[in-house]
Scaffold this motif. Sequence first.
Motif, PDB file in Angstrom:
ATOM      1  N   PHE A   7     -14.459  10.589 -14.697  1.00  0.00           N
ATOM      2  CA  PHE A   7     -15.542  10.638 -15.673  1.00  0.00           C
ATOM      3  C   PHE A   7     -15.226   9.586 -16.727  1.00  0.00           C
ATOM      4  CE2 PHE A   7     -15.032  14.806 -13.794  1.00  0.00           C
ATOM      5  CZ  PHE A   7     -16.312  15.021 -13.298  1.00  0.00           C
ATOM      6  N   VAL A   8     -16.197   8.737 -17.017  1.00  0.00           N
ATOM      7  CA  VAL A   8     -15.951   7.570 -17.858  1.00  0.00           C
ATOM      8  C   VAL A   8     -17.044   7.422 -18.907  1.00  0.00           C
ATOM      9  CG1 VAL A   8     -15.634   5.051 -17.837  1.00  0.00           C
ATOM     10  CG2 VAL A   8     -14.847   6.425 -15.898  1.00  0.00           C
ATOM     11  N   VAL A   9     -16.635   6.943 -20.070  1.00  0.00           N
ATOM     12  CA  VAL A   9     -17.568   6.554 -21.133  1.00  0.00           C
ATOM     13  C   VAL A   9     -17.432   5.047 -21.296  1.00  0.00           C
ATOM     14  CG1 VAL A   9     -18.169   6.779 -23.560  1.00  0.00           C
ATOM     15  CG2 VAL A   9     -17.313   8.766 -22.295  1.00  0.00           C
ATOM     16  N   LEU A  10     -18.559   4.358 -21.200  1.00  0.00           N
ATOM     17  CA  LEU A  10     -18.573   2.907 -21.344  1.00  0.00           C
ATOM     18  C   LEU A  10     -19.358   2.552 -22.608  1.00  0.00           C
ATOM     19  CD1 LEU A  10     -17.750   0.236 -19.988  1.00  0.00           C
ATOM     20  CD2 LEU A  10     -19.970   0.264 -18.838  1.00  0.00           C
ATOM     21  N   PHE A  32     -18.993  17.011 -19.052  1.00  0.00           N
ATOM     22  CA  PHE A  32     -19.406  17.445 -20.382  1.00  0.00           C
ATOM     23  C   PHE A  32     -18.696  16.631 -21.465  1.00  0.00           C
ATOM     24  CE2 PHE A  32     -18.938  20.181 -24.129  1.00  0.00           C
ATOM     25  CZ  PHE A  32     -20.268  20.471 -24.407  1.00  0.00           C
ATOM     26  N   SER A  33     -17.397  16.453 -21.308  1.00  0.00           N
ATOM     27  CA  SER A  33     -16.615  15.690 -22.279  1.00  0.00           C
ATOM     28  C   SER A  33     -17.080  14.236 -22.341  1.00  0.00           C
ATOM     29  CB  SER A  33     -15.136  15.763 -21.923  1.00  0.00           C
ATOM     30  OG  SER A  33     -14.374  15.008 -22.824  1.00  0.00           O
ATOM     31  N   ALA A  34     -17.370  13.649 -21.201  1.00  0.00           N
ATOM     32  CA  ALA A  34     -17.851  12.263 -21.177  1.00  0.00           C
ATOM     33  C   ALA A  34     -19.181  12.150 -21.924  1.00  0.00           C
ATOM     34  CB  ALA A  34     -18.012  11.781 -19.734  1.00  0.00           C
ATOM     35  N   ALA A  38     -19.662  10.035 -25.426  1.00  0.00           N
ATOM     36  CA  ALA A  38     -20.660   8.964 -25.493  1.00  0.00           C
ATOM     37  C   ALA A  38     -21.613   9.199 -26.662  1.00  0.00           C
ATOM     38  CB  ALA A  38     -21.424   8.870 -24.172  1.00  0.00           C
ATOM     39  N   GLN A  39     -22.056  10.433 -26.851  1.00  0.00           N
ATOM     40  CA  GLN A  39     -22.933  10.751 -27.973  1.00  0.00           C
ATOM     41  C   GLN A  39     -22.239  10.498 -29.303  1.00  0.00           C
ATOM     42  OE1 GLN A  39     -23.919  14.836 -27.041  1.00  0.00           O
ATOM     43  NE2 GLN A  39     -25.996  14.248 -26.424  1.00  0.00           N
TER      44      GLN A  39
END
Length: 85
Positions: A7-10, A32-34, A38-39
């Motif tokens: 799971f990744v946030v870009l 959920f954490s990603a 991101a938010q």
Amino acid sequence: MADVTYFVVLPFVRDENDELIAEDGVEAPSAFSAQRRAQAMLGKKAGAIAFSRTGDPAIGEFQDAVILGLYGEVPGEPSVLMAAE
């Protein structure tokens, strides 16, 4: 080796020419954490994409990215996810 899901946030920022540029992706422990991470980047970054990739890291084969959420300003072309590996 079995398939693994990452799971990744870009995050994205605007450069001096006002173009959206991807920063380094940040791994998250869950979908959920990603999404929440991101938010949380809104206000600090132009935008962020939360996504997942599933595959076998031992052989380097991964399925297409699954977008979990788009937040703020992000490119319209999802090919940027391929560069986030």
